[in-house]
Design a protein around this motif. Structure first.
Motif, short mmCIF file in Angstrom:
data_model
loop_
_atom_site.label_atom_id
_atom_site.label_comp_id
_atom_site.label_asym_id
_atom_site.label_seq_id
_atom_site.Cartn_x
_atom_site.Cartn_y
_atom_site.Cartn_z
N PRO A 109 0.86 -1.18 0.00
CA PRO A 109 0.00 0.00 0.00
C PRO A 109 0.90 1.24 0.00
O PRO A 109 1.20 1.82 1.04
N TYR A 110 1.34 1.62 -1.18
CA TYR A 110 2.50 2.50 -1.34
C TYR A 110 2.40 3.79 -0.54
O TYR A 110 3.33 4.15 0.20
N THR A 111 1.30 4.50 -0.68
CA THR A 111 1.22 5.81 -0.06
C THR A 111 1.20 5.70 1.46
O THR A 111 1.78 6.54 2.17
N TYR A 112 0.58 4.65 1.98
CA TYR A 112 0.56 4.43 3.43
C TYR A 112 1.97 4.19 3.97
O TYR A 112 2.33 4.71 5.03
N LEU A 113 2.75 3.40 3.26
CA LEU A 113 4.09 3.06 3.77
C LEU A 113 5.13 4.12 3.46
O LEU A 113 6.08 4.30 4.22
N ALA A 114 4.99 4.81 2.34
CA ALA A 114 6.02 5.79 1.95
C ALA A 114 5.70 7.20 2.41
O ALA A 114 6.61 7.99 2.67
N HIS A 115 4.41 7.53 2.52
CA HIS A 115 4.05 8.93 2.80
C HIS A 115 2.89 9.03 3.79
O HIS A 115 1.96 9.81 3.60
N TYR A 116 2.98 8.25 4.85
CA TYR A 116 1.89 8.24 5.85
C TYR A 116 1.67 9.62 6.45
O TYR A 116 0.55 10.00 6.77
N ASP A 117 2.74 10.40 6.59
CA ASP A 117 2.62 11.74 7.16
C ASP A 117 1.73 12.64 6.31
O ASP A 117 1.04 13.52 6.82
N LEU A 118 1.72 12.39 4.98
CA LEU A 118 0.88 13.19 4.09
C LEU A 118 -0.59 12.75 4.17
O LEU A 118 -1.50 13.55 4.00
N ILE A 119 -0.80 11.47 4.45
CA ILE A 119 -2.17 10.95 4.57
C ILE A 119 -2.88 11.53 5.79
O ILE A 119 -4.08 11.78 5.77
N THR A 120 -2.12 11.78 6.83
CA THR A 120 -2.71 12.13 8.13
C THR A 120 -2.87 13.63 8.36
O THR A 120 -3.13 14.06 9.48
N SER A 121 -2.70 14.44 7.32
CA SER A 121 -2.93 15.88 7.47
C SER A 121 -3.70 16.42 6.28
O SER A 121 -3.60 15.88 5.17
N LYS A 122 -4.47 17.49 6.50
CA LYS A 122 -5.24 18.10 5.42
C LYS A 122 -4.31 18.64 4.34
O LYS A 122 -4.55 18.48 3.14
#
Length: 499
Positions: A448-461
């Motif tokens: 799950p690429y975006t979750y593993l590579a860019h989780y910080d971006l997923i968790t903010s507006k």
């Protein structure tokens, strides 16, 4: 009844399974991934071996503990292990570290004070530049001093021939002389050594800007930020007119352009003909990360000045060796001194070279089988009602660019990324493929690429807006297609119809 070849792999199991030197780890549910990103105590108990640049290998933990006792090091210091004494110089000079006691070991050791922000900065920097100590070296050391009682059994090439076999295979694949190839302890270390070399060169020629073309792998971007105060990022590789306008103004200040062919994870291919002409106009070196392409899928000889490949991926095929390579293109019109890049390189541990030399002999055969499977899987996805978007190297917008580079009609990159019309978590959780970081394995591997590579971006507006801006879907699965029977691979994906 035929037994299904794909089955659930419990969280924390190594990928490949039962291999202490595995570079991937099973994260079979999306909640496992989220817990890993949030570092919950429960998940940290399960996941003890994972990608070595992100999680310290258990043998390295044992070795650090042993050295702490051997040298009577105070608990106020953390023992940090590195691939070599050269690596110690790099890290120490950046963070002004000076060991107060003499440590004599055949690898790098630095002491960092606990309870300070410096420790996390040092560990992050090592992750980015890839000067990680080999798990096989740690294993041999621990076995020799009696801390562990047995060694992992695996196929290795003969010690005296291994490096020659490995280098000659790469030279043949890239159509380059062996003198133009240098090995590194990781793919990221290869990229670091190239960018550090470019940084040294730019100090002499006043070219101060590094151009990043496309959304590159996370740690490549981190190295760029570490070493180039001036950098310019062009996220959309289909809009080279924006790059062209920038170069008209600042082309003679650009020290290099760095890109991936194809890009990770959206598998897009830039118009290399146009890009190379722009580079030629302003005498700019073009650095291509060829890990996805592999030298057996695409012919990049007319374009790349410098290749970087993570050998951990398709070249290894088994996800159990951390290693990279720098390949200088002999036909490049840009004048390079190999020492500018190779002087920063570390020699990988001999047993890693032996293992990679054994694995690389099947490199071409492995890539051709994966290419064939990928084509058939993409054709299946095109008719599957549960698929929303498919990102693959011959997607319409980039197909012409890719086809120009293909070695033969089966030369399709073995990575496919997809989004779904069904609930993402249910889809991810119900598929029984191996699921975890890395790619290029003989076994099909989902991430799950975006979750593993860019989780910080997923968790903010703000992060969500940025992901939307660069067209990187949050609910995207990157599929590294394996060499299994393609009908079995498709059969496993068919399960999604019943979710």
């Amino acid at each position: 009844m035929n037994k299904e070849i794909f089955s659930h792999i419990p969280c924390g199991q190594t990928l490949p399974q039962n291999n202490i030197h595995a570079v991937s780890v099973s994260m079979p549910s999306l909640q496992d991934v989220i817990d890993y990103e949030e570092q919950t105590p429960e998940i940290l108990e399960k996941i003890t071996v994972a990608y070595p640049r992100f999680i310290m290998h258990p043998y390295l933990k044992l070795l650090a503990k042993y050295l702490k006792e051997k040298y009577k090091i105070s608990d106020s210091y953390e023992v940090v292990l590195l691939s070599s004494k050269k690596a110690v110089e790099v890290v120490s000079s950046k963070y002004f570290i000076h060991n107060k006691i003499e440590i004599n070991e055949p690898f790098g050791v630095i002491l960092v004070q606990n309870g300070t922000s410096q420790l996390q900065k040092v560990l992050k920097f090592i992750q980015h530049v890839g000067y990680n100590l080999s798990s096989r070296l740690a294993e041999d050391y621990l076995y020799k001093v009696g801390i562990i009682s047995k060694l992992h059994q695996e196929n290795l090439e003969e010690k005296t021939k291994a490096k020659e076999i490995l280098i000659s295979n790469l030279a043949t694949a890239y159509k380059q002389p062996t003198k133009n190839i240098c090995l590194n302890p990781s793919g990221m270390n290869s990229m670091y050594c190239v960018l550090k070399g470019l940084k040294d060169i730019q100090a002499k020629n006043s070219r101060t800007i590094l151009v990043q073309l496309g959304w590159l792998y996370l740690d490549t971007m981190n190295i760029v930020n570490h070493y180039f105060e001036e950098n310019k990022i062009f996220h959309d590789i289909s809009k080279l007119d924006l790059l062209e306008e920038f170069l008209k103004k600042d082309g003679l200040k650009v020290s290099a352009i760095v890109t991936e062919i194809p890009t990770n994870p959206l598998v897009q291919t830039v118009d290399l003909e146009k890009l190379k002409n722009l580079c030629k106009t302003y005498s700019i070196p073009l650095v291509i990360d060829s890990t996805f392409a592999t030298p057996y899928n695409l012919d990049l000889n007319a374009y790349a000045d410098i290749y970087v490949e993570s050998l951990t991926k398709f070249a290894c095929g088994n996800a159990d060796v951390l290693m990279g390579a720098i390949i200088l293109n002999e036909t490049s019109k840009i004048s390079f001194i190999s020492q500018e890049f190779f002087k920063h390189c570390d020699e990988p541990y001999i047993k890693d070279i032996q293992r990679m030399a054994f694995q690389i002999k099947d490199y071409k055969k492995r890539v051709k089988k994966i290419s064939s499977n990928t084509k058939k899987l993409v054709e299946y996805f095109k008719t599957a009602s549960f698929i929303d978007e498919i990102f693959y190297c011959l997607q319409e917008k980039y197909a012409t660019n890719y086809k120009k580079l293909m070695i033969d009609e089966e030369s399709i990159c073995g990575i496919v990324s997809v989004t779904f019309k069904k609930d993402f978590q249910k889809v991810y959780d119900n598929l029984n493929f191996a699921k975890g970081p890395s790619l290029g394995t003989e076994f099909t591997l989902l991430m799950p690429y975006t979750y593993l590579a860019h989780y910080d971006l997923i968790t903010s507006k703000e992060g969500n807006k940025f992901l939307e801006k660069i067209s990187l879907p949050i609910n995207l699965i990157r599929i590294s297609v394996g060499t299994e029977n393609i009908e079995e691979i498709i059969k496993e994906f068919e399960k999604i119809n019943f979710i």
